[in-house]
Design a protein around this motif. Structure first.
Motif, PDB file in Angstrom:
ATOM      1  N   GLU A 134      50.792  22.776  40.036  1.00 16.40           N
ATOM      2  CA  GLU A 134      49.424  23.237  39.802  1.00 16.40           C
ATOM      3  C   GLU A 134      49.426  24.245  38.660  1.00 16.40           C
ATOM      4  O   GLU A 134      50.253  25.166  38.633  1.00 16.40           O
TER       5      GLU A 134
ATOM      6  N   ILE B 253      46.401  19.781  37.852  1.00 15.79           N
ATOM      7  CA  ILE B 253      47.677  19.450  38.486  1.00 15.79           C
ATOM      8  C   ILE B 253      48.349  18.350  37.675  1.00 15.79           C
ATOM      9  O   ILE B 253      47.711  17.347  37.335  1.00 15.79           O
TER      10      ILE B 253
ATOM     11  N   ARG C 195      50.562  24.966  51.484  1.00 12.59           N
ATOM     12  CA  ARG C 195      50.786  25.871  50.360  1.00 12.59           C
ATOM     13  C   ARG C 195      50.632  27.320  50.815  1.00 12.59           C
ATOM     14  O   ARG C 195      49.999  27.593  51.835  1.00 12.59           O
TER      15      ARG C 195
ATOM     16  N   TYR D 264      42.761  17.666  39.970  1.00 14.97           N
ATOM     17  CA  TYR D 264      42.188  18.999  39.757  1.00 14.97           C
ATOM     18  C   TYR D 264      41.879  19.601  41.124  1.00 14.97           C
ATOM     19  O   TYR D 264      41.568  18.900  42.084  1.00 14.97           O
ATOM     20  N   ARG D 265      41.976  20.928  41.186  1.00 12.17           N
ATOM     21  CA  ARG D 265      41.626  21.636  42.405  1.00 12.17           C
ATOM     22  C   ARG D 265      40.589  22.700  42.063  1.00 12.17           C
ATOM     23  O   ARG D 265      40.705  23.386  41.037  1.00 12.17           O
TER      24      ARG D 265
ATOM     25  N   ARG E 199      39.789  18.847  46.088  1.00 12.62           N
ATOM     26  CA  ARG E 199      40.691  18.250  45.104  1.00 12.62           C
ATOM     27  C   ARG E 199      40.144  16.890  44.730  1.00 12.62           C
ATOM     28  O   ARG E 199      39.714  16.127  45.600  1.00 12.62           O
TER      29      ARG E 199
ATOM     30  N   THR F  12      41.970  24.665  38.760  1.00 16.88           N
ATOM     31  CA  THR F  12      43.282  24.401  38.182  1.00 16.88           C
ATOM     32  C   THR F  12      43.444  22.913  37.946  1.00 16.88           C
ATOM     33  O   THR F  12      42.784  22.085  38.585  1.00 16.88           O
TER      34      THR F  12
ATOM     35  N   GLU G 203      55.183  27.889  41.379  1.00 21.67           N
ATOM     36  CA  GLU G 203      54.380  28.121  40.170  1.00 21.67           C
ATOM     37  C   GLU G 203      54.168  29.620  40.020  1.00 21.67           C
ATOM     38  O   GLU G 203      53.682  30.275  40.939  1.00 21.67           O
TER      39      GLU G 203
END
Length: 566
Positions: free
Chosen positions: A349, A343, A186, A298-299, A316, A341, A229
């Motif tokens: 995300e 997902i 990413r 979730y992150r 994560r 965040t 995003e």
């Protein structure tokens, strides 16, 4: 027919004449220091020198003689002739040649490397300068932030690979021309607005191109394709052969697969953090997230700044897990920010929540040793282990687990134990903290976990014993239902030589009369829950010699059994 043609031709000539005759005067209206340039997006303004023509200006500033006609149209000058000294000539920024730019490492956690165009690989450090063609790789726990000359930021999280495919800027105006190629993982970009200065910023991948004029967005590789995003501004997304197919506004994202450019989808809302995350008092930071509908994962990321650009750690967890809790180790005490965040099912995300928290876990508290669940005593001996870096300790005893009703608060303890003799029977809670020295001042760490204990009256001693001369001796003591007992009779007060040690289910001992002499007796109770108390206080028992009858009974007189001495 001839008349009409002639009219049109003359009209055209008249218009041309007007334009040609007016423009030099128009260009001469604005004058500046001859030979200087000013950045006036979307153009660069050049103030003409003596003898300048459109051709000489085009060659000098755009490096292409043929661009004189474009510059002429922009300034409404119809022929390549001498320009009055000091005249303002507008040169479109897109005509300016490019020169090399660079990126600087401004934040780094863990390990990250860069490979240059020659294939040489180096470990990155804060302050390192990267040039066009550099390929950056972050490790499993590596996080990197770059800043460009226009203050745009590029954040590269862990397990990612990014190539700085194009790092350039327009000559004279430094308008950025940036292309980032995402190979793996990413990348998150916060781009300074480029609309006015005709700058460009693109994130490319084998499947997609995301182009912006100034915004905050993420691009990532997942199982479904390339995820884009948008957190702020707008991003044009498309395939390499057909860019800008979809325009994504803030709060939306899409997936570009091998087959299609996905439609815009609303990003999930920021998640909610639960529990008392604001103050972390253990070396392992724990962050819990409330579950959300549509979230499959979730992150959470830990950063040193409020914009979460300088990342230090991330994790994560699956949305299918019962426990949506993150754990982070290895952070020193200090002020941090957590960004979390959610997902969704296609791997997009969602919008982040960024919240501050404090880590104050050091000096670490000692481990508690005693008392444990309960004790029978008239005083309480508190004990704990020796903690690293601790100079002194602090002990608190309270009536409640929240320590709102504190009975004992002792600081400056230099030993790892303390005896309290003022507590009455009851239920209590205790904890200890380490105190070190920091910058010449006492620095107290967090308290240990509260320990509950029940203080009960000490085991009562046996009733005073008087030798009545009987063949059998009987001892008894106070007891509670269900207790078992260990009774010891020693030949010395230290019980190093035992005459008797016997376990009983009742609070009474009957034994044959021992030889005359001095004895010592004590008792210890074991409660129904398995708790073994302390021995009672020791009683001295004196057994004297006596005269007996033929059947072994004591010879009696009017004063009782007749004694023969010890």
């Amino acid at each position: 027919m001839y008349t009409a043609f002639r009219f049109t031709f003359l009209l055209a000539l008249g218009l041309s004449f007007s334009v040609l005759s007016m423009q030099p005067a128009c260009a001469a209206k604005t004058a500046g220091e001859p030979g200087t340039v000013v950045n006036t997006p979307p153009d660069m303004t050049y103030y003409a020198l003596k003898g300048d023509t459109l051709s000489s200006i085009a060659l000098r500033y755009t490096e292409k003689l043929s661009n004189w006609s474009i510059i002429g149209k922009r300034n409404k000058i119809g022929n390549d002739r001498t320009i009055p000294v000091g005249s303002a000539i507008l040169i479109p920024l897109e005509l300016l040649p490019e020169e090399m730019s660079s990126a600087k490492v401004v934040a780094l956690a863990g390990q990250a490397t860069a490979k240059n165009t020659a294939g040489a690989e180096t470990a990155l450090e804060i302050g390192a300068t990267l040039t066009e063609g550099s390929q950056i790789s972050t490790s499993r726990n590596g996080f990197l932030s770059l800043v460009l000359p226009d203050n745009s930021r590029i954040s590269i999280p862990s397990n990612s690979q990014v190539k700085l495919s194009k790092l350039r800027m327009a000559k004279y105006t430094q308008s950025p021309r940036t292309e980032i190629t995402l190979v793996q993982g990413r990348v998150e970009s916060t781009v300074t607005p480029l609309e006015s200065n005709k700058g460009r910023f693109e994130v490319r991948s084998p499947l997609a191109i995301a182009g912006v004029r100034g915004t905050h967005f993420r691009v990532g590789v997942n199982d479904n394709g390339i995820a884009s995003e948008v957190l702020g501004g707008k991003v044009a997304v498309g395939k390499p052969e057909k860019p800008a197919t979809v325009l994504l506004p803030a709060g939306q994202g899409n997936i570009v697969s091998r087959n299609a450019v996905g439609k815009p989808v609303a990003l999930l809302n920021p998640p909610t953090l639960s529990g008392n995350y604001q103050l972390q008092e253990k070396p392992t930071v724990q962050i819990s997230i409330d579950k959300m509908e549509r979230a499959t994962a979730y992150r959470a990321q830990i950063a040193s700044d409020s914009q979460a650009q300088n990342l230090l750690a991330e994790g994560r967890v699956s949305g299918l897990d019962t426990d949506t809790r993150f754990k982070f180790d290895g952070l020193p005490d200090g002020q941090y920010f957590v960004r979390a965040t959610a997902i969704d099912g296609v791997g997009l995300e969602g919008l982040p929540v960024i919240l501050p928290f404090t880590l104050k876990a050091r000096p670490e508290p000692p481990f508690s040793v005693q008392p444990k669940a309960k004790l029978r005593a008239d005083k309480v001996d508190f004990a704990w282990t020796e903690a690293a870096d601790a100079k002194t300790y602090r002990l608190q005893v309270a009536n409640d687990a929240a320590f709102k009703d504190i009975l004992l608060d002792q600081t400056g303890i230099t030993d790892i134990r303390l005896t309290a003799d003022t507590l009455k029977p009851g239920t209590y809670f205790w904890r200890a903290a380490s105190i070190s020295q920091k910058n010449g001042q006492p620095d107290q760490g967090p308290f240990s976990d509260a320990q509950r204990f029940v203080l009960m009256p000490p085991q009562q001693a046996m009733a005073p014993f008087t030798d009545g001369g009987d063949k059998e001796l009987s001892f008894n003591w106070p007891s509670e239902p269900g207790q078992k007992f260990l009774v010891q009779i020693g030949r010395d007060a230290g019980f190093t030589s035992l005459y008797l040690s016997q376990e009983l289910d009742k609070s009474e001992l009957r034994i044959p009369r021992p030889d005359a002499g001095q004895y010592f007796i004590r008792v210890r109770a074991t409660d129904p829950d398995g708790y073994i108390g302390a021995f009672s206080s020791t009683q001295k028992v004196s057994i004297y010699s006596r005269w007996t009858t033929s059947n072994g009974e004591a010879l009696m007189s009017s004063g009782g059994a007749v004694r023969a001495g010890y």
